[in-house]
Design a protein around this motif. Structure first.
Motif, mmCIF file in Angstrom:
data_model
loop_
_atom_site.group_PDB
_atom_site.id
_atom_site.type_symbol
_atom_site.label_atom_id
_atom_site.label_comp_id
_atom_site.label_asym_id
_atom_site.label_seq_id
_atom_site.Cartn_x
_atom_site.Cartn_y
_atom_site.Cartn_z
ATOM 1 N N ASN A 126 -20.045 -31.101 -0.023
ATOM 2 C CA ASN A 126 -21.216 -30.763 -0.828
ATOM 3 C C ASN A 126 -22.522 -31.092 -0.129
ATOM 4 O O ASN A 126 -23.545 -30.462 -0.383
ATOM 5 N N LYS A 127 -22.486 -32.073 0.759
ATOM 6 C CA LYS A 127 -23.731 -32.515 1.372
ATOM 7 C C LYS A 127 -23.487 -33.074 2.763
ATOM 8 O O LYS A 127 -22.490 -33.753 3.000
ATOM 9 N N LEU A 128 -24.419 -32.777 3.672
ATOM 10 C CA LEU A 128 -24.458 -33.465 4.954
ATOM 11 C C LEU A 128 -25.559 -34.498 4.868
ATOM 12 O O LEU A 128 -26.720 -34.155 4.633
ATOM 13 N N PRO A 129 -25.238 -35.768 5.042
ATOM 14 C CA PRO A 129 -26.202 -36.838 4.784
ATOM 15 C C PRO A 129 -27.209 -37.030 5.904
ATOM 16 O O PRO A 129 -27.079 -36.472 7.000
ATOM 17 N N ASN A 130 -28.184 -37.853 5.627
ATOM 18 C CA ASN A 130 -29.194 -38.238 6.594
ATOM 19 C C ASN A 130 -28.543 -38.915 7.807
ATOM 20 O O ASN A 130 -27.735 -39.834 7.655
ATOM 21 N N PHE A 131 -28.883 -38.447 9.015
ATOM 22 C CA PHE A 131 -28.377 -39.029 10.260
ATOM 23 C C PHE A 131 -26.852 -39.146 10.267
ATOM 24 O O PHE A 131 -26.302 -40.196 10.611
ATOM 25 N N MET A 132 -26.167 -38.100 9.854
ATOM 26 C CA MET A 132 -24.705 -38.100 9.904
ATOM 27 C C MET A 132 -24.223 -38.420 11.316
ATOM 28 O O MET A 132 -23.254 -39.140 11.520
ATOM 29 N N ILE A 133 -24.909 -37.852 12.312
ATOM 30 C CA ILE A 133 -24.641 -38.150 13.719
ATOM 31 C C ILE A 133 -25.872 -38.827 14.297
ATOM 32 O O ILE A 133 -26.974 -38.285 14.223
ATOM 33 N N ASP A 134 -25.679 -40.004 14.873
ATOM 34 C CA ASP A 134 -26.829 -40.782 15.341
ATOM 35 C C ASP A 134 -26.506 -41.441 16.677
ATOM 36 O O ASP A 134 -25.392 -41.939 16.889
ATOM 37 N N ASP A 135 -27.469 -41.442 17.583
ATOM 38 C CA ASP A 135 -27.339 -42.121 18.868
ATOM 39 C C ASP A 135 -26.146 -41.595 19.669
ATOM 40 O O ASP A 135 -25.373 -42.356 20.235
ATOM 41 N N CYS A 136 -26.020 -40.271 19.692
ATOM 42 C CA CYS A 136 -25.013 -39.598 20.525
ATOM 43 C C CYS A 136 -25.782 -38.627 21.427
ATOM 44 O O CYS A 136 -25.777 -37.404 21.215
ATOM 45 N N GLY A 137 -26.462 -39.187 22.420
ATOM 46 C CA GLY A 137 -27.458 -38.456 23.182
ATOM 47 C C GLY A 137 -26.932 -37.340 24.064
ATOM 48 O O GLY A 137 -27.718 -36.540 24.566
#
Length: 208
Positions: A126-137
């Motif tokens: 239903n939703k993709l949240p804030n910063f689902m993926i983070d610090d994966c440069g």
């Protein structure tokens, strides 16, 4: 944690299961298994779909942390992925989110420096949240097969936006991210999907 998803502990106990060089600690929540910690010396880690007859439904906060394996396979039965569920896994390059996943917490995938490609197979989210993926440069591509109804435009941190999102031209995310900086490319999951999309349009059906 999302308001419409609550975890209830059945026993307050943590259990352990070993297979193929990996150890899985888990809890029984809502009658299903939720992985709370994974340790492994294997090059490939595959989280089982069942343990002792119970279905593996979720991965809790911080469960998959600091693994040196080159690949992680999540179970098809998975419905819930917690915050920092996959964290500081330095060697994985690709990751697939299974099609039955319904809930993903903020910062679910964090600090995986070699991660290049994510496949979002989930069909019911239903939703993709804030910063689902983070610090994966090193992220280069995200293949999106889901039709999420609510996408936070910060579901991936700003500095990662050089990557491309590949999805079906009719996918709802195209409209939702229309005014964003994301690079979106049309993509079909199979030649059959392309055929149906291109040949089953009303104007083509009328010709038949």
């Amino acid at each position: 944690m999302m308001k419409d998803f609550e975890l209830k502990n059945d026993t307050n106990a943590v259990f352990s299961f070993n297979t193929r060089g990996s150890n899985f600690k888990y809890m029984l929540l809502n009658g299903n298994i939720y992985i709370s910690h994974v340790s492994s010396y294997a090059l490939s880690v595959e989280i089982p779909e069942e343990i002792n007859g119970a279905v593996v439904t979720g991965i809790l906060n911080g469960a998959i942390h600091d693994l040196g394996c080159s690949s992680i396979t999540l179970p098809k039965t998975l419905k819930y992925i917690g915050s920092h569920a996959i964290y500081d896994c330095s060697e994985i390059t690709t990751l697939s989110i299974p099609k039955n996943v319904e809930y993903i917490e903020e910062r679910a995938i964090v600090h995986c420096p070699k991660l290049e490609c994510v496949h979002m197979e989930c069909r019911h989210i239903n939703k993709l949240p804030n910063f689902m993926i983070d610090d994966c440069g090193n992220l280069k591509s995200l293949y999106f097969y889901a039709n999420a109804d609510n996408i936070d435009k910060k579901f991936i941190r700003d500095e990662h936006r050089s990557f491309k999102i590949f999805c079906n031209p009719k996918n709802s995310i195209i409209k939702q991210l229309d005014d964003s900086d994301f690079k979106i490319e049309p993509c079909y999951t199979s030649s059959l999907e392309r055929f149906l999309d291109e040949n089953c349009q009303p104007e083509n059906l009328d010709k038949g």
